[in-house]
Design an enzyme around this catalytic site. Structure first.
Site, PDB file in Angstrom:
ATOM      1  N   ASP A 107      51.863  30.206  39.874  1.00  0.00           N
ATOM      2  CA  ASP A 107      50.946  30.890  38.964  1.00  0.00           C
ATOM      3  C   ASP A 107      50.221  29.856  38.106  1.00  0.00           C
ATOM      4  OD1 ASP A 107      52.046  33.231  39.945  1.00  0.00           O
ATOM      5  OD2 ASP A 107      53.498  33.396  38.298  1.00  0.00           O
TER       6      ASP A 107
HETATM    7  N1  URA Z   1      57.622  32.800  40.718  1.00  0.00           N
HETATM    8  C1  URA Z   1      56.758  33.196  39.779  1.00  0.00           C
HETATM    9  O1  URA Z   1      56.902  34.216  39.177  1.00  0.00           O
HETATM   10  N2  URA Z   1      55.716  32.393  39.516  1.00  0.00           N
HETATM   11  C2  URA Z   1      55.507  31.207  40.132  1.00  0.00           C
HETATM   12  O2  URA Z   1      54.543  30.514  39.826  1.00  0.00           O
HETATM   13  C3  URA Z   1      56.422  30.822  41.112  1.00  0.00           C
HETATM   14  C4  URA Z   1      57.475  31.635  41.401  1.00  0.00           C
END
Ligand code: URA
Length: 240
Positions: A107
Site C-alpha cells: 500500500d
Molecule cells: N498487507 C497490507 O495490508 N498492506 C500492505 O501493503 C501489504 C500487506
C-alpha cells in the site's frame, strides 16, 4: 537470438555504471567489443554473441535483474501513476530495464522491502501462495494483540467479508503487545490490515521486513535501491 542493443544501454543495464559512465569509459578506451576498442556508445552489439569488456573485466550478460527497494510512504507499487510517484521512479538509471515491475504490491502508506524485477516467472513464483514464500511484516497496532487474536491468526483467520486466510506466523515484539511481526504467504488486497481489523484492531504503521529468508538490508536508506545478488536470491527462492 537476442536483439542487438546499443552498447551504452547494454553496459549500463548490467548495473555496473550509468550511461554517462559508459561514454567516459569509451573516451578512456576502457571498453572493448570483441577485443577492439569501442569508439561510439551508440554502437549496436549482440548481448549473447559479442564479448564486451569494461576495464579488463569481461561482462557476462545477465538475463534478468532483481532489485531491493526500501520503499518510503507516499509511493505507489505500480509502474505508472498520474498522481503519485511510483516505485519505478526511484530506480536509478543504471538499473532500469524494459519490463521492470514490482513483484507484489505494498500500500502507499506501507514501507520496506519491495522487490523489482523484469523476470515474470520469478515474480509469479514468489507471489504464488502455493510456493510458500513468506512475506514478513512488522505492524504497529492501535490496541494490544490479545492471546485469542494470536490463536485466530495462527489457525487461519476469517476476514470481515468472509474470506479465509491461511495460517499466519505471529511474534509479539514489545511488552505492550502493540508491535507485532506477522508472516504470510498470500497477498490478498490490504491483507495484513484486514487480518488485524478482523481482530477488532487497527494497523497504525506497516513495514515489510523480509521476503522468504531475505531480510531488508538495514543499510539501505529509505527510497534507496540496490541489486540483489545470486546468493541473496536463493534465500528468497528456497521454496518449501
Ligand atoms: N498487507 C497490507 O495490508 N498492506 C500492505 O501493503 C501489504 C500487506
Amino acid at each position: 537470438m537476442a536483439p542487438k542493443m546499443r552498447l551504452d544501454k547494454l553496459v549500463s543495464s548490467q548495473g555496473a555504471c550509468s550511461r554517462s559512465d559508459v561514454k567516459r569509459l569509451i573516451k578512456q578506451k576502457e571498453i572493448l567489443v570483441n577485443g577492439v576498442i569501442a569508439k561510439d556508445s551508440s554502437e549496436k552489439v549482440d548481448p549473447e554473441l559479442d564479448v564486451i569488456s569494461v576495464s579488463g573485466q569481461v561482462l557476462s550478460f545477465k538475463k534478468h535483474i532483481y532489485l531491493m527497494l526500501n520503499k518510503p510512504q507516499g509511493v505507489v507499487s505500480a509502474t505508472e501513476d498520474d498522481t503519485y510517484p511510483t516505485v519505478i521512479s526511484l530506480v536509478p538509471e543504471e538499473y532500469m530495464r524494459p519490463g521492470l515491475f514490482p513483484a507484489g504490491r505494498l500500500d502507499a502508506d506501507t514501507t520496506g522491502f519491495v522487490l523489482l524485477t523484469d523476470d515474470g516467472d520469478f515474480a509469479h513464483d514468489i507471489l504464488s501462495p502455493k510456493k510458500h514464500v513468506e512475506k514478513t511484516y512488522v505492524a504497529t497496532l492501535a490496541e494490544p494483540l490479545r492471546e485469542t487474536d494470536v490463536k485466530a491468526l495462527q489457525s487461519g483467520i476469517q476476514l470481515k467479508d468472509g474470506t479465509s486466510c491461511q495460517p499466519a506466523k505471529i511474534a509479539i515484539l514489545d511488552p505492550d503487545g502493540k508491535t507485532v511481526e506477522i508472516k504470510i504467504c498470500e497477498g490478498k488486497y490490504h491483507q495484513v490490515k484486514r487480518m488485524f481489523a478482523a481482530c477488532e484492531n487497527r494497523v497504525l504503521t506497516l513495514k515489510r521486513t523480509a521476503i522468504g529468508s531475505l531480510k531488508i538490508d538495514e543499510k539501505l536508506s529509505i527510497g534507496q535501491v540496490r541489486e540483489i545478488d545470486s546468493d541473496e536470491l536463493s534465500l528468497i527462492k528456497a521454496y518449501k
